[in-house]
Design an enzyme around this catalytic site. Structure first.
Site, PDB file in Angstrom:
ATOM      1  CG  HIS A   7       1.458   5.505  42.132  1.00 21.92           C
ATOM      2  ND1 HIS A   7       2.101   6.551  41.459  1.00 21.92           N
ATOM      3  CD2 HIS A   7       0.476   6.377  42.862  1.00 21.92           C
ATOM      4  CE1 HIS A   7       1.801   7.570  41.657  1.00 21.92           C
ATOM      5  NE2 HIS A   7       0.886   7.885  42.721  1.00 21.92           N
ATOM      6  CB  CYS A   8       3.058   4.642  47.606  1.00 15.73           C
ATOM      7  SG  CYS A   8       2.363   4.938  49.446  1.00 15.73           S
ATOM      8  N   PRO A   9      -0.234   6.309  47.001  1.00 17.01           N
ATOM      9  CG  PRO A   9      -2.404   5.732  47.538  1.00 17.01           C
ATOM     10  CD  PRO A   9      -1.177   5.138  47.041  1.00 17.01           C
ATOM     11  CG  ASN A  31       1.003  12.861  44.655  1.00 14.74           C
ATOM     12  OD1 ASN A  31       0.168  12.243  43.939  1.00 14.74           O
ATOM     13  ND2 ASN A  31       1.404  13.937  44.507  1.00 14.74           N
ATOM     14  CG  ASN A  32       7.272   9.710  43.905  1.00 16.55           C
ATOM     15  OD1 ASN A  32       7.246   9.654  42.734  1.00 16.55           O
ATOM     16  ND2 ASN A  32       8.484  10.310  44.387  1.00 16.55           N
TER      17      ASN A  32
END
Ligand SMILES: [Zn+2]
Ligand SMILES: [Zn+2]
Length: 179
Positions: free
Chosen positions: A130-132, A135-136
């Site tokens: 999950h990559c901030p 945001n996905n």
């Protein structure tokens, strides 16, 4: 696919806003502090600025696609599943589906290489992480956009570094000629 929605994760929103502020500031600094002081002719000036704008447009496009695309969420079943130990055992014996696993949080079977994301609260096919910054989740369907985003970010950094180097060399040559 229709079940995916962008997350309202505060950390992700702060990261996305930061990315666009960094891009705007980088563009401003590149034009005003690196390219314009070079005092090149108009064609060279236009070309170097245009190439950088093109890289930034591609960077923003790939970032938006990675951020707003469905990463490959596994749809929730229409009926609740009995995931008791007995049924799990039966599922493991089934040759066709022996790689499927159970997500106890989503209460459903999920395909091989699907993992549960605690932030998205969904199972995602071929989930990487999950990559901030987008945001996905990075999964099966948006991985190519995420990789493109990394490539264009690297290209923009390399372009700025090379321009700084050329600017430094030019200022040294100019000062040498004046002596
Ligand atoms: Zn799950
Ligand atoms: Zn996620």
């Amino acid at each position: 696919m229709a079940e995916w929605r962008p997350r309202c994760d505060p950390c992700g929103i702060v990261c996305i806003v930061s990315i666009y502020l960094i891009i705007i500031y980088t563009d401003y600094a590149f034009i005003n502090w690196i390219v314009l002081p070079l005092n090149c002719n108009l064609a060279t000036l236009g070309l170097s600025i245009s190439v950088f704008q093109l890289i930034l447009i591609l960077l923003v496009w790939s970032h938006l696609k990675a951020a707003v695309s469905d990463p490959g969420v596994v749809p929730h079943p229409t009926h609740g599943l009995d995931i008791s130990a007995k049924q799990l055992l039966n599922k493991k014996d089934d040759n066709e589906d022996h790689n499927w696993s159970v997500c106890v949080r989503c209460q459903m079977y999920r395909p091989p290489r699907a993992h549960h994301c605690r932030i998205c609260q969904r199972c995602v096919r071929k989930m990487d992480h999950h990559c901030p910054w987008i945001n996905n989740c990075v999964g099966e369907l948006n991985q190519k956009y995420f990789i493109l985003f990394l490539i264009y970010t690297g290209t923009a950094c390399a372009y700025v570094l090379i321009s700084i180097l050329l600017s430094f060399i030019k200022s040294k040559l100019d000062s040498h000629q004046r002596m």
